[in-house]
Design a protein around this motif. Structure first.
Motif, PDB file in Angstrom:
ATOM      1  N   HIS A 203       0.845  -1.195   0.000  1.00 57.58           N
ATOM      2  CA  HIS A 203       0.000   0.000   0.000  1.00 57.58           C
ATOM      3  C   HIS A 203       0.886   1.253   0.000  1.00 57.58           C
ATOM      4  CE1 HIS A 203      -3.368  -2.662   0.882  1.00 57.58           C
ATOM      5  NE2 HIS A 203      -2.633  -3.194   1.848  1.00 57.58           N
ATOM      6  N   PRO A 204       1.599   1.524  -1.104  1.00 54.71           N
ATOM      7  CA  PRO A 204       2.566   2.630  -1.121  1.00 54.71           C
ATOM      8  C   PRO A 204       1.936   3.998  -0.885  1.00 54.71           C
ATOM      9  CG  PRO A 204       2.212   1.736  -3.319  1.00 54.71           C
ATOM     10  CD  PRO A 204       1.573   0.780  -2.370  1.00 54.71           C
ATOM     11  N   ASP A 205       0.735   4.242  -1.420  1.00 52.32           N
ATOM     12  CA  ASP A 205       0.094   5.547  -1.210  1.00 52.32           C
ATOM     13  C   ASP A 205      -0.231   5.766   0.260  1.00 52.32           C
ATOM     14  OD1 ASP A 205       0.245   6.088  -3.915  1.00 52.32           O
ATOM     15  OD2 ASP A 205      -1.782   5.405  -4.337  1.00 52.32           O
ATOM     16  N   GLN A 206      -0.683   4.720   0.911  1.00 54.48           N
ATOM     17  CA  GLN A 206      -0.980   4.814   2.339  1.00 54.48           C
ATOM     18  C   GLN A 206       0.289   5.057   3.147  1.00 54.48           C
ATOM     19  OE1 GLN A 206      -3.176   1.457   3.861  1.00 54.48           O
ATOM     20  NE2 GLN A 206      -2.834   2.019   5.996  1.00 54.48           N
ATOM     21  N   LEU A 207       1.353   4.356   2.787  1.00 60.32           N
ATOM     22  CA  LEU A 207       2.631   4.545   3.481  1.00 60.32           C
ATOM     23  C   LEU A 207       3.154   5.960   3.281  1.00 60.32           C
ATOM     24  CD1 LEU A 207       5.039   3.454   5.067  1.00 60.32           C
ATOM     25  CD2 LEU A 207       5.988   2.607   2.919  1.00 60.32           C
ATOM     26  N   ARG A 208       3.037   6.486   2.055  1.00 53.64           N
ATOM     27  CA  ARG A 208       3.485   7.849   1.793  1.00 53.64           C
ATOM     28  C   ARG A 208       2.705   8.859   2.624  1.00 53.64           C
ATOM     29  NH1 ARG A 208       6.392  10.037  -2.369  1.00 53.64           N
ATOM     30  NH2 ARG A 208       6.275   8.093  -3.565  1.00 53.64           N
ATOM     31  N   ASP A 209       1.389   8.675   2.709  1.00 53.00           N
ATOM     32  CA  ASP A 209       0.556   9.587   3.501  1.00 53.00           C
ATOM     33  C   ASP A 209       0.916   9.504   4.980  1.00 53.00           C
ATOM     34  OD1 ASP A 209      -0.769  10.487   1.266  1.00 53.00           O
ATOM     35  OD2 ASP A 209      -2.488   9.142   1.498  1.00 53.00           O
ATOM     36  N   GLN A 210       1.151   8.286   5.468  1.00 59.40           N
ATOM     37  CA  GLN A 210       1.533   8.117   6.874  1.00 59.40           C
ATOM     38  C   GLN A 210       2.859   8.810   7.159  1.00 59.40           C
ATOM     39  OE1 GLN A 210       1.518   3.848   7.234  1.00 59.40           O
ATOM     40  NE2 GLN A 210      -0.646   3.748   7.800  1.00 59.40           N
ATOM     41  N   ALA A 211       3.793   8.685   6.222  1.00 59.25           N
ATOM     42  CA  ALA A 211       5.102   9.315   6.409  1.00 59.25           C
ATOM     43  C   ALA A 211       4.969  10.834   6.468  1.00 59.25           C
ATOM     44  CB  ALA A 211       6.035   8.905   5.276  1.00 59.25           C
ATOM     45  N   LYS A 212       4.148  11.393   5.619  1.00 63.88           N
ATOM     46  CA  LYS A 212       3.938  12.842   5.638  1.00 63.88           C
ATOM     47  C   LYS A 212       3.356  13.296   6.975  1.00 63.88           C
ATOM     48  CE  LYS A 212       3.169  13.368   0.645  1.00 63.88           C
ATOM     49  NZ  LYS A 212       2.160  13.710  -0.394  1.00 63.88           N
ATOM     50  N   GLN A 213       2.397  12.529   7.494  1.00 66.77           N
ATOM     51  CA  GLN A 213       1.709  12.920   8.726  1.00 66.77           C
ATOM     52  C   GLN A 213       2.597  12.833   9.961  1.00 66.77           C
ATOM     53  OE1 GLN A 213      -1.777  10.423   8.808  1.00 66.77           O
ATOM     54  NE2 GLN A 213      -2.491  11.188   6.826  1.00 66.77           N
ATOM     55  N   LEU A 214       3.722  12.114   9.846  1.00 68.32           N
ATOM     56  CA  LEU A 214       4.652  12.021  10.968  1.00 68.32           C
ATOM     57  C   LEU A 214       5.357  13.343  11.242  1.00 68.32           C
ATOM     58  CD1 LEU A 214       6.280   8.551  10.213  1.00 68.32           C
ATOM     59  CD2 LEU A 214       4.733   9.080  12.110  1.00 68.32           C
ATOM     60  N   HIS A 215       5.317  14.270  10.285  1.00 63.46           N
ATOM     61  CA  HIS A 215       6.029  15.542  10.388  1.00 63.46           C
ATOM     62  C   HIS A 215       5.038  16.678  10.601  1.00 63.46           C
ATOM     63  CE1 HIS A 215       8.425  12.717   8.019  1.00 63.46           C
ATOM     64  NE2 HIS A 215       9.486  13.299   8.524  1.00 63.46           N
ATOM     65  N   ALA A 216       5.374  17.569  11.520  1.00 62.35           N
ATOM     66  CA  ALA A 216       4.466  18.686  11.822  1.00 62.35           C
ATOM     67  C   ALA A 216       4.202  19.550  10.594  1.00 62.35           C
ATOM     68  CB  ALA A 216       5.057  19.534  12.947  1.00 62.35           C
ATOM     69  N   LEU A 217       5.159  19.635   9.685  1.00 62.10           N
ATOM     70  CA  LEU A 217       4.966  20.449   8.480  1.00 62.10           C
ATOM     71  C   LEU A 217       4.141  19.742   7.410  1.00 62.10           C
ATOM     72  CD1 LEU A 217       8.449  22.183   8.037  1.00 62.10           C
ATOM     73  CD2 LEU A 217       6.358  23.114   9.028  1.00 62.10           C
ATOM     74  N   GLY A 218       3.785  18.491   7.669  1.00 61.96           N
ATOM     75  CA  GLY A 218       2.868  17.791   6.782  1.00 61.96           C
ATOM     76  C   GLY A 218       3.477  17.257   5.501  1.00 61.96           C
TER      77      GLY A 218
END
Length: 258
Positions: A203-218
């Motif tokens: 699920h690469p799109d889901q993983l990418r979204d999760q990675a973005k959300q780990l950072h306060a800057l989004g």
């Protein structure tokens, strides 16, 4: 405002063929440095050196195995002979091998330590005599992984913690010799290990979204975000900065304090 100026010196980048290393090499060249693009993947290093040359910069590719102290010594000497006095070293060579503490094989654990920890030490030791002459700077590549736990990242976390401690030790020892040593610690970066994880994910799109959300800057860092911090630390603008760890993490750590 004074611009970053690395003219007149050589910057050596281990792992220079990778996503972050290549960005560091490119940004160093743009700031005026000659660049030794060093990587175990000589083809990748050559592509980066060629790209720098096409933009009017000065760069040469070198194959290097940072696990081998003698090889690192020889390549460092060759780079100085061909490209001029060494003013900066960036240790961006690194590998990631995942696995749990009780399940990871000894070979994978050892390979992470050999590249990430021993490779950093080998490069720094080889560079010291040259950097002492130029009063140059070293930047080691760390990671927010040094400060967090995960289910399968024990080796990488341990290696990056060791690199950070080594940075502090080197900064203290080398300050009297005029050499500054600092560490840059990125969060998730849009390249390199992240792209490897995306390539094997169901699920690469889901993983990418999760990675973005780990950072306060989004968002994740781009390789140039990391490179800009490294080049600043190499420059005279950071002339009173040593023994520091600079987080380039988009606010990752403020969201993961525990």
């Amino acid at each position: 405002m004074k611009h970053i100026d690395l003219n007149g010196g050589l910057v050596m980048v281990t792992g220079g063929g990778g996503a972050i290393g290549s960005a560091i090499a490119m940004e160093s060249a743009q700031a005026g440095a000659a660049v030794a693009v060093c990587d175990i993947n000589e083809c990748a290093a050559k592509k980066v050196a060629d790209a720098i040359q096409r933009k009017g910069g000065k760069a040469t590719a070198f194959r290097i195995d940072v696990r081998d102290r003698n090889d690192v010594d020889a390549v460092t000497a060759q780079a100085v002979e061909q490209l001029g006095p060494l003013h900066g070293l960036v240790t961006a060579a690194g590998v990631l091998r995942t696995g749990g503490i009780t399940t990871q094989g000894e070979e994978d654990w050892s390979s992470v330590m050999a590249v990430n920890v021993d490779g950093t030490m080998h490069a720094v030791r080889a560079a010291i005599p040259y950097l002492e002459n130029s009063k140059g700077a070293i930047v080691t590549l760390g990671s927010v992984s040094a400060f967090i736990g995960s289910n399968d990242g024990g080796a990488y976390t341990t290696s990056k913690g060791a690199v950070l401690s080594f940075t502090y030790a080197a900064a203290g020892e080398l300050a009297s010799r005029g050499i500054r040593v600092n560490n840059v610690a990125p969060g998730w970066v849009n390249g390199g290990f992240t792209h490897q994880a995306l390539a094997i994910s169901d699920h690469p799109d889901q993983l990418r979204d999760q990675a973005k959300q780990l950072h306060a800057l989004g968002r994740m860092a781009e390789p140039t975000d990391v490179a800009n911090a490294v080049v600043w630390l190499l420059s005279d603008q950071a002339s009173f900065v040593t023994g520091s760890m600079l987080l380039v993490d988009g606010g990752f750590m403020i969201q993961h304090k525990s």
